[in-house]
Design an enzyme around this catalytic site. Structure first.
Site, PDB file in Angstrom:
ATOM      1  N   SER A 194       0.866  -1.190   0.000  1.00  0.00           N
ATOM      2  CA  SER A 194       0.000   0.000   0.000  1.00  0.00           C
ATOM      3  C   SER A 194       0.897   1.233   0.000  1.00  0.00           C
ATOM      4  O   SER A 194       2.096   1.136   0.288  1.00  0.00           O
ATOM      5  CB  SER A 194      -0.854   0.014   1.260  1.00  0.00           C
ATOM      6  OG  SER A 194      -0.067   0.425   2.368  1.00  0.00           O
ATOM      7  N   ASP A 195       0.340   2.396  -0.282  1.00  0.00           N
ATOM      8  CA  ASP A 195       1.102   3.622  -0.038  1.00  0.00           C
ATOM      9  C   ASP A 195       0.956   3.978   1.446  1.00  0.00           C
ATOM     10  O   ASP A 195       0.187   3.360   2.185  1.00  0.00           O
ATOM     11  CB  ASP A 195       0.654   4.758  -0.966  1.00  0.00           C
ATOM     12  CG  ASP A 195       1.703   5.864  -1.031  1.00  0.00           C
ATOM     13  OD1 ASP A 195       2.696   5.810  -0.274  1.00  0.00           O
ATOM     14  OD2 ASP A 195       1.545   6.791  -1.843  1.00  0.00           O
ATOM     15  N   TYR A 196       1.687   4.996   1.833  1.00  0.00           N
ATOM     16  CA  TYR A 196       1.796   5.417   3.234  1.00  0.00           C
ATOM     17  C   TYR A 196       0.403   5.615   3.865  1.00  0.00           C
ATOM     18  O   TYR A 196      -0.301   6.559   3.520  1.00  0.00           O
ATOM     19  CB  TYR A 196       2.567   6.732   3.248  1.00  0.00           C
ATOM     20  CG  TYR A 196       3.132   7.157   4.563  1.00  0.00           C
ATOM     21  CD1 TYR A 196       4.412   6.794   4.930  1.00  0.00           C
ATOM     22  CD2 TYR A 196       2.395   7.953   5.423  1.00  0.00           C
ATOM     23  CE1 TYR A 196       4.946   7.214   6.131  1.00  0.00           C
ATOM     24  CE2 TYR A 196       2.916   8.376   6.625  1.00  0.00           C
ATOM     25  CZ  TYR A 196       4.197   7.998   6.977  1.00  0.00           C
ATOM     26  OH  TYR A 196       4.729   8.418   8.166  1.00  0.00           O
ATOM     27  N   ALA A 197       0.034   4.704   4.747  1.00  0.00           N
ATOM     28  CA  ALA A 197      -1.230   4.788   5.502  1.00  0.00           C
ATOM     29  C   ALA A 197      -2.479   4.627   4.636  1.00  0.00           C
ATOM     30  O   ALA A 197      -3.590   4.881   5.100  1.00  0.00           O
ATOM     31  CB  ALA A 197      -1.308   6.095   6.292  1.00  0.00           C
ATOM     32  N   SER A 198      -2.319   4.189   3.398  1.00  0.00           N
ATOM     33  CA  SER A 198      -3.517   4.165   2.546  1.00  0.00           C
ATOM     34  C   SER A 198      -4.476   3.048   2.932  1.00  0.00           C
ATOM     35  O   SER A 198      -5.645   3.098   2.563  1.00  0.00           O
ATOM     36  CB  SER A 198      -3.150   4.101   1.061  1.00  0.00           C
ATOM     37  OG  SER A 198      -2.565   2.871   0.723  1.00  0.00           O
TER      38      SER A 198
END
Ligand code: BGC
Length: 674
Positions: A194-198
């Site tokens: 995932s991307d950062y905190a997505s």
């Protein structure tokens, strides 16, 4: 995350060290939008191989790069990380970057490439960061997906999802995108992160009701690693215990991660590569700096050169005033050079002084890069940092007076201006893409001196250069040019390198034109050749429809003339090829690299096609005053497009073929597919 790490250690499972290594590690290259302007994928592959070597020595195993999002709106600050607006060019660079990173991955000093941000993050509405993207399937398949696909085909072992929604579904939980397209259609076998905190942000989107639901939906869609959010660490165990999650689904994700660690040899050597002595040997070496200098030279774009004011002759005795906040500024690395150190940067002044004597040069900053305190505080600086950055009012006044006086005493002004690093990059969306007002004011006063001005623009995006270009004799777009930027610029200014950069993203006449891109669909009422006259055509009533500088545009020293296109045949059947050749005559005394660009237009199709799209190019070398014939082979499978179901289809009919210097300046012919 911490829980996950400590458990890993207890079980002797090595960690994966991952980092954003977007355009260089310690040796920093120009931003990718600059690299896109080099039209030289082979050179860029070399640059990424060098980068991998440096990162390997530093102990990083995965680079969160390349970022291959197609971009059409420079209000979005992340255009800096993209190679531009064209799917074909982006795909060529995506391939080169992945190959460079993963060169010799098994035995040598390669590192894993994680291509991002899947998919269509670059299409966020209105260029506003983290906004949503919405588009038709033909547009998605034709324009936005090819570069990720190319990266996967080149062997990228990891894919990062986008933070955003595509057609209403967050990319981080989009089963269609991650399973159907990525794994089924493209055969991707690697890891999806995932991307950062997505994963957590699925709750913010209103797609998951809480963190546990977010973990469930992300894992179900195919996210193997949850970057940064606590959702997997806290949520997967209860999901398993409550029977919401099957063990085999979880095992698939775990297996993919363990397999990569195994492939990298981390079970035997958990710090693979990391070594102090390798760092001494492999980082910022002369060779690597030399490659960076070449990339930087090839990325810079000469936008204007009236009266052939450039190149400057170092032998001519003239007084040059180098003015502007970038005259002697080391902060030319751009926002995403997270491992770079500005102390290693060659400044513009340093570069120029290697060509001329110091007595011929006066250097004045004139003003700060930006004097907007509110902006700087909002962009992430604290008030102490702002105070340190900005000159006090007295110093600013003195800088200004000294600059104007140096300008008046000079024969020629080189104005080194541009964006502040914090103005572009992630979360750097802007609506006004002009020089900071203090720099514009200084420029206006320099113009008022009546001296000739050569303007150098440092930026992370196409700025609106309408006024700057009008009032400068020459303009060089230098982007954030990286560690060797000052050398590269001086090489161009003094003719040690004949500029060869060609824009990979259109430069607007005004911000209000966004989104603006050359490969737009044909309208029913084009500005030219419409049955309507005057008002009722597709245009603005208060600004040109065309950009200030189009895709593919750039000047070099000397002139080239393109002859007529010669075709080996005028009709072709499927599975056949046609050869298109063109003779290029070069008049000029310096050797020159020329990017010969080939575009296509499908005249009649069941889905309306772009007025022009790039299908191939060659960057050739021309000796002084020489001629060369360039040939391209076009095969029938290059002639297709994606229909409304996302299927590739080739329809017979007439095709316009264009070969030229840029998307606007072309020779034209036609052939038929029967
Ligand atoms: C960015 C990614 C980056 C990640 C990790 C995110 O904010 O969107 O491109 O890889 O942070 O730093």
């Amino acid at each position: 995350m911490l829980v996950y790490l400590s458990r890993s250690i207890a079980h002797a499972i090595p960690l994966l060290f991952m980092s954003d290594i977007v355009y260089g590690y310690k040796t920093v290259y120009p931003i990718p939008l600059g690299m896109g302007s080099s039209w030289n994928p082979d050179l860029i592959e070399k640059a990424y191989q060098n980068t991998a070597e440096e990162a390997y020595a530093g102990g990083t195993q995965v680079a969160f790069a390349p970022m291959v999002d197609l971009v059409r709106d420079a209000r979005w600050g992340r255009v800096l990380e993209s190679t531009g607006e064209d799917p074909y060019l982006n795909s060529r660079f995506a391939t080169a970057m992945v190959r460079g990173f993963q060169h010799d991955l098994k035995k040598g000093k390669g590192i894993v490439s994680c291509v991002k941000h899947f998919a269509a993050y670059g299409a966020v509405e209105a260029g506003r960061e983290y906004n949503s993207a919405d588009m038709s399937l033909p547009n998605l398949y034709q324009n936005y997906l090819p570069s990720y696909h190319a990266a996967v085909d080149a062997g990228a072992k990891m894919v990062m999802t986008s933070l955003t929604t595509l057609n209403g579904v967050p990319a981080t939980a989009d089963k269609w995108l991650l399973n159907k397209v990525l794994r089924e259609q493209w055969g991707f076998k690697g890891i999806v992160i995932s991307d950062y905190a997505s994963v957590y942000e699925l709750t913010q989107h209103g797609f998951a009701k809480d963190s546990q639901d977010a973990a469930d939906k992300a894992l179900d869609a195919g996210i193997d690693i949850d970057m940064k959010s606590p959702c997997y660490a806290n949520g997967l165990k209860p999901l398993l215990e409550e029977g919401h999650l099957s063990e085999s689904k979880l095992n698939e994700a775990v297996w993919r991660v363990l397999s990569l660690k195994n492939e990298l040899g981390l079970f035997e050597d958990p710090y693979r590569g990391a070594s102090h002595s390798l760092e001494q040997d492999d980082i910022l070496t002369d060779n690597k700096r030399q490659t960076a200098r070449q990339v930087s030279r090839e990325s810079m774009v000469l936008l204007k050169n009236d009266n052939n004011i450039l190149p400057l002759d170092p032998e001519i005795n003239q007084k040059i005033a180098l003015i502007g906040p970038y005259a002697n500024e080391r902060g030319m690395l751009g926002l995403w050079a997270v491992h770079g150190d500005t102390k290693n940067t060659v400044t513009i002044e340093d570069g120029i002084l290697e060509h001329i004597d110091g007595s011929a040069l006066s250097v004045e900053k004139g003003t700060d890069i930006i004097r907007d305190k509110e902006f700087l505080l909002h962009a992430g600086m604290n008030s102490d940092q702002v105070i340190q950055l900005l000159s006090d009012n007295d110093a600013e006044l003195q800088n200004h007076e000294r600059a104007i006086s140096a300008a008046k005493q000079s024969d020629l002004i080189i104005f080194a201006c541009g964006e502040h690093t914090l103005q572009s990059g992630e979360a750097g969306s802007r609506t006004k893409l002009r020089l900071p007002t203090n720099q514009q004011d200084l420029f206006d006063e320099l113009v008022a001196t009546g001296k000739k001005i050569i303007t150098i623009v440092i930026s992370g995006r196409p700025l609106v250069l309408t006024d700057v270009a009008k009032n400068s004799e020459a303009v060089i777009e230098a982007w954030f040019p990286g560690t060797e930027g000052g050398h590269a610029l001086a090489d161009i200014l003094f003719g040690d390198y004949n500029p060869s950069g060609r824009l990979s993203m259109s430069f607007p006449y005004s911000e209000a034109q966004y989104p603006i891109y050359y490969n737009h669909l044909a309208t029913g009422r084009p500005e030219k050749d419409s049955q309507h006259v005057g008002r009722f055509v597709s245009r603005y009533t208060d600004a040109p429809t065309q950009p200030l500088f189009p895709f593919g545009y750039g000047l070099s020293y000397g002139t080239t003339h393109y002859g007529e296109i010669q075709l080996s045949r005028e009709t072709l059947h499927s599975n056949e090829t046609v050869e298109a050749s063109i003779e290029i005559t070069y008049t000029g005394i310096l050797p020159r690299d020329e990017t010969v660009q080939m575009y296509l237009h499908d005249c009649v199709a069941s889905v309306v096609q772009p007025v022009k799209r790039l299908i191939d190019f060659q960057k050739i070398h021309l000796d002084p005053n020489s001629k060369q014939t360039v040939s391209f082979e076009i095969s029938s499978d290059q002639l297709g497009f994606y229909d409304q179901t996302g299927s590739y289809t080739i329809e017979p009919g007439d095709f316009d073929l264009f070969i030229g210097k840029d998307s606007n300046n072309v020779q034209e012919t036609q052939f038929t597919l029967v």
